[in-house]
Design a protein around this motif. Structure first.
Motif, PDB file in Angstrom:
ATOM      1  N   GLY A 229       0.301  -6.670 -18.418  1.00 54.00           N
ATOM      2  CA  GLY A 229      -0.077  -5.698 -17.395  1.00 54.00           C
ATOM      3  C   GLY A 229      -1.062  -6.290 -16.406  1.00 54.00           C
ATOM      4  N   ARG A 230      -1.912  -7.158 -16.900  1.00 53.69           N
ATOM      5  CA  ARG A 230      -2.857  -7.868 -16.032  1.00 53.69           C
ATOM      6  C   ARG A 230      -2.110  -8.701 -14.994  1.00 53.69           C
ATOM      7  NH1 ARG A 230      -5.540 -12.765 -19.022  1.00 53.69           N
ATOM      8  NH2 ARG A 230      -3.320 -13.240 -18.952  1.00 53.69           N
ATOM      9  N   TRP A 231      -1.028  -9.355 -15.420  1.00 56.04           N
ATOM     10  CA  TRP A 231      -0.224 -10.147 -14.483  1.00 56.04           C
ATOM     11  C   TRP A 231       0.462  -9.260 -13.451  1.00 56.04           C
ATOM     12  CZ3 TRP A 231      -0.265 -14.876 -12.934  1.00 56.04           C
ATOM     13  CH2 TRP A 231      -0.717 -15.894 -13.768  1.00 56.04           C
ATOM     14  N   ILE A 232       1.002  -8.145 -13.894  1.00 56.61           N
ATOM     15  CA  ILE A 232       1.691  -7.239 -12.968  1.00 56.61           C
ATOM     16  C   ILE A 232       0.718  -6.727 -11.911  1.00 56.61           C
ATOM     17  CG2 ILE A 232       2.872  -5.011 -12.779  1.00 56.61           C
ATOM     18  CD1 ILE A 232       4.000  -5.545 -15.610  1.00 56.61           C
ATOM     19  N   GLU A 233      -0.458  -6.314 -12.351  1.00 56.66           N
ATOM     20  CA  GLU A 233      -1.446  -5.791 -11.401  1.00 56.66           C
ATOM     21  C   GLU A 233      -1.903  -6.878 -10.431  1.00 56.66           C
ATOM     22  OE1 GLU A 233      -4.440  -3.160 -12.142  1.00 56.66           O
ATOM     23  OE2 GLU A 233      -3.049  -1.678 -12.961  1.00 56.66           O
ATOM     24  N   TYR A 234      -2.045  -8.091 -10.936  1.00 57.95           N
ATOM     25  CA  TYR A 234      -2.506  -9.176 -10.064  1.00 57.95           C
ATOM     26  C   TYR A 234      -1.423  -9.600  -9.070  1.00 57.95           C
ATOM     27  CZ  TYR A 234      -3.914 -13.755  -8.400  1.00 57.95           C
ATOM     28  OH  TYR A 234      -4.214 -14.815  -7.584  1.00 57.95           O
ATOM     29  N   VAL A 235      -0.222  -9.870  -9.560  1.00 60.28           N
ATOM     30  CA  VAL A 235       0.837 -10.399  -8.693  1.00 60.28           C
ATOM     31  C   VAL A 235       1.291  -9.361  -7.673  1.00 60.28           C
ATOM     32  CG1 VAL A 235       3.180 -11.321  -8.622  1.00 60.28           C
ATOM     33  CG2 VAL A 235       1.606 -12.060 -10.413  1.00 60.28           C
ATOM     34  N   TYR A 236       1.494  -8.118  -8.120  1.00 58.73           N
ATOM     35  CA  TYR A 236       1.956  -7.072  -7.210  1.00 58.73           C
ATOM     36  C   TYR A 236       0.820  -6.486  -6.370  1.00 58.73           C
ATOM     37  CZ  TYR A 236       6.676  -6.921  -9.121  1.00 58.73           C
ATOM     38  OH  TYR A 236       7.969  -7.242  -9.474  1.00 58.73           O
ATOM     39  N   GLY A 237      -0.406  -6.774  -6.755  1.00 60.39           N
ATOM     40  CA  GLY A 237      -1.548  -6.260  -6.008  1.00 60.39           C
ATOM     41  C   GLY A 237      -2.286  -7.349  -5.258  1.00 60.39           C
ATOM     42  N   THR A 238      -3.245  -7.974  -5.922  1.00 64.00           N
ATOM     43  CA  THR A 238      -4.126  -8.954  -5.284  1.00 64.00           C
ATOM     44  C   THR A 238      -3.375 -10.132  -4.676  1.00 64.00           C
ATOM     45  OG1 THR A 238      -5.841  -8.385  -6.901  1.00 64.00           O
ATOM     46  CG2 THR A 238      -6.160 -10.399  -5.625  1.00 64.00           C
ATOM     47  N   PHE A 239      -2.493 -10.750  -5.450  1.00 68.10           N
ATOM     48  CA  PHE A 239      -1.799 -11.954  -4.980  1.00 68.10           C
ATOM     49  C   PHE A 239      -0.946 -11.667  -3.746  1.00 68.10           C
ATOM     50  CE2 PHE A 239       2.004 -14.651  -4.968  1.00 68.10           C
ATOM     51  CZ  PHE A 239       1.423 -15.906  -4.886  1.00 68.10           C
ATOM     52  N   ALA A 240      -0.103 -10.646  -3.828  1.00 69.50           N
ATOM     53  CA  ALA A 240       0.779 -10.328  -2.701  1.00 69.50           C
ATOM     54  C   ALA A 240      -0.023  -9.969  -1.458  1.00 69.50           C
ATOM     55  CB  ALA A 240       1.714  -9.179  -3.082  1.00 69.50           C
ATOM     56  N   ARG A 241      -1.113  -9.233  -1.653  1.00 69.68           N
ATOM     57  CA  ARG A 241      -1.948  -8.829  -0.517  1.00 69.68           C
ATOM     58  C   ARG A 241      -2.665 -10.029   0.097  1.00 69.68           C
ATOM     59  NH1 ARG A 241      -4.315  -5.220  -3.035  1.00 69.68           N
ATOM     60  NH2 ARG A 241      -6.190  -6.334  -3.677  1.00 69.68           N
ATOM     61  N   ASP A 242      -3.241 -10.883  -0.747  1.00 73.84           N
ATOM     62  CA  ASP A 242      -3.947 -12.061  -0.232  1.00 73.84           C
ATOM     63  C   ASP A 242      -2.995 -13.012   0.489  1.00 73.84           C
ATOM     64  OD1 ASP A 242      -6.262 -11.071  -1.261  1.00 73.84           O
ATOM     65  OD2 ASP A 242      -6.414 -12.486  -2.933  1.00 73.84           O
ATOM     66  N   LEU A 243      -1.810 -13.194  -0.069  1.00 77.06           N
ATOM     67  CA  LEU A 243      -0.843 -14.091   0.566  1.00 77.06           C
ATOM     68  C   LEU A 243      -0.423 -13.548   1.927  1.00 77.06           C
ATOM     69  CD1 LEU A 243       0.865 -16.623   0.408  1.00 77.06           C
ATOM     70  CD2 LEU A 243       2.634 -15.301  -0.777  1.00 77.06           C
ATOM     71  N   GLU A 244      -0.225 -12.252   2.003  1.00 77.45           N
ATOM     72  CA  GLU A 244       0.153 -11.639   3.283  1.00 77.45           C
ATOM     73  C   GLU A 244      -0.912 -11.897   4.348  1.00 77.45           C
ATOM     74  OE1 GLU A 244       0.921  -7.207   5.229  1.00 77.45           O
ATOM     75  OE2 GLU A 244       0.685  -7.432   3.066  1.00 77.45           O
ATOM     76  N   LEU A 245      -2.169 -11.785   3.963  1.00 70.46           N
ATOM     77  CA  LEU A 245      -3.258 -12.025   4.916  1.00 70.46           C
ATOM     78  C   LEU A 245      -3.315 -13.489   5.335  1.00 70.46           C
ATOM     79  CD1 LEU A 245      -6.094  -9.882   3.273  1.00 70.46           C
ATOM     80  CD2 LEU A 245      -4.758  -9.320   5.300  1.00 70.46           C
ATOM     81  N   LYS A 246      -3.154 -14.383   4.369  1.00 74.55           N
ATOM     82  CA  LYS A 246      -3.257 -15.811   4.658  1.00 74.55           C
ATOM     83  C   LYS A 246      -2.098 -16.308   5.517  1.00 74.55           C
ATOM     84  CE  LYS A 246      -5.699 -16.795   0.299  1.00 74.55           C
ATOM     85  NZ  LYS A 246      -6.951 -17.330   0.852  1.00 74.55           N
ATOM     86  N   VAL A 247      -0.944 -15.671   5.388  1.00 71.08           N
ATOM     87  CA  VAL A 247       0.247 -16.115   6.120  1.00 71.08           C
ATOM     88  C   VAL A 247       0.142 -15.819   7.614  1.00 71.08           C
ATOM     89  CG1 VAL A 247       2.672 -15.464   6.491  1.00 71.08           C
ATOM     90  CG2 VAL A 247       1.904 -16.181   4.233  1.00 71.08           C
TER      91      VAL A 247
END
Length: 391
Positions: A105-123
């Motif tokens: 669940g930690r991975w799901i929350e991170y990948v679908y939340g923090t990671f996807a959001r941070d990558l969108e900003l960086k792109v």
């Protein structure tokens, strides 16, 4: 050009941030999962035919606004099934299943939340650099800038995440990594990502060949030679079967499939692969609080009519109220804050909030405890319908 030493520093910093974030997230989920209402968890487990522990974690993921209950359970169950197929079964003991649910669940929350959001900003910044490659005067300097920016993101930001994921997901293949990270990054369904992987890989290789062609016009230079070698290595590795690609190449492909904000004029045929941005092809202010999402959805409601409009608005209000309630806010305060925020954000005039607050208190006092949530949604819905949609 990014030096290997500088890249290594980026990787180390990314790993340290990831380690700390995962430690905090694990502790947070372990504490909160104990507070999940057991009756609600049993209802979910019965409805979706899954273990109680999976239902409890899915409830948390759902309450955090990361995924729906159905999708959360599907993601957790898919990993359970994968581990069984490779001989790494999770013992059918409540404690073991709960530990798995929290970790995954930690991975799901991170990948679908923090990671996807941070990558969108960086792109976003990268998209501006890439757009210059379509100009007739694309220079070696511009090409090197694009390569440097992509390397920082792919190998300095994405690679450490993929390595950590592979370490915890034993015997996973490169293709499984792409299919896990693809949906949250692109907002496409799993089947869509799977069907487009080969096309995306060819587009990525086309971009690298374009960059190489630009670099080949330069005079002899160690920086240019290093860049060309890097590109050749990536193109060659991407010719391998998807399941056998190196982590570095996977990271570049994930970066390539990340949608670009086309509202800024990006028209590159190398980076635009038909993916829509997450906000209607517009670069908009980032949304952080539940009220940011509530404002957006209320404004979008005007695009709908009749029963569809009411259903859409009720669902969105209900979601925001559930998130706020799970954060520990009293239901009465939640409704009042919703009305206050909407009044301010939508620029509503001639509204006495004090009178609205009194109406809220009276309405909630007239219903039973079990009906609080339904009444709260109705109060916010009626407010929006009266003062915004009926204008």
């Amino acid at each position: 050009m990014l030096r290997d030493l500088d890249l290594e520093k980026l990787v180390v910093a990314s790993r340290q941030r990831l380690t700390q974030e995962f430690a905090d997230k694990y502790a947070n989920l372990r504490e909160r999962v104990r507070r999940v209402p057991i009756e609600e968890a049993r209802r979910i487990a019965e409805e979706f035919s899954c273990p109680l522990e999976i239902a409890m974690m899915a409830h948390l993921i759902y309450m955090d606004g990361i995924q729906s209950l159905r999708q959360s359970i599907a993601l957790l169950s898919a990993e359970l099934q994968r581990r069984a197929l490779i001989g790494e079964d999770i013992p059918n003991i409540p404690g073991n299943i709960m530990e798995f649910a929290i970790t995954e669940g930690r991975w799901i929350e991170y990948v679908y939340g923090t990671f996807a959001r941070d990558l969108e900003l960086k792109v976003r910044d990268l998209a501006n650099l890439e757009s210059t490659l379509d100009e007739e005067s694309a220079t070696v300097e511009k090409a090197i800038s694009v390569i440097t920016a992509r390397t920082k993101l792919a190998e300095g930001f994405i690679v450490p995440v993929l390595q950590a994921w592979l370490k915890e997901h034993l015997k996973s293949t490169s293709q499984e990594v792409l299919l896990y990270f693809g949906p949250p990054v692109t907002k496409w369904k799993h089947e869509t990502v799977k069907g487009k992987l080969l096309h995306l890989r060819r587009r990525n290789q086309a971009l690298f060949r374009k960059l190489r062609a630009i670099l080949s016009t330069a005079s002899e230079s160690a920086t240019v030679d290093t860049s060309i070698t890097r590109l050749d290595s990536l193109v060659e590795d991407m010719d391998k079967p998807l399941s056998g690609m190196a982590v570095k190449s996977i990271a570049h492909l994930i970066l390539h499939m990340s949608p670009r904000p086309t509202g800024r004029g990006d028209r590159s045929r190398y980076v635009q692969v038909g993916a829509a941005t997450t906000r209607g092809n517009k670069t908009e202010p980032d949304m952080a609080s539940p009220f940011d999402f509530l404002e957006r959805d209320v404004r979008l409601t005007r695009r709908r009519v009749g029963e569809e409009q009411s259903k859409f608005l009720m669902e969105r209000i209900d979601r925001v109220i559930r998130v706020l309630k799970f954060q520990g806010d009293p239901i009465q305060d939640i409704v009042k804050t919703c009305l206050s925020e909407l009044t301010d954000r939508l620029g509503l005039e001639n509204i006495s909030l004090d009178e609205q607050y009194e109406s809220v208190e009276q309405a909630l006092a007239d219903v039973g405890f079990r009906e609080y949530d339904t009444e709260a949604v109705k109060l916010v819905f009626d407010f929006v319908n009266t003062y915004y949609l009926s204008e």
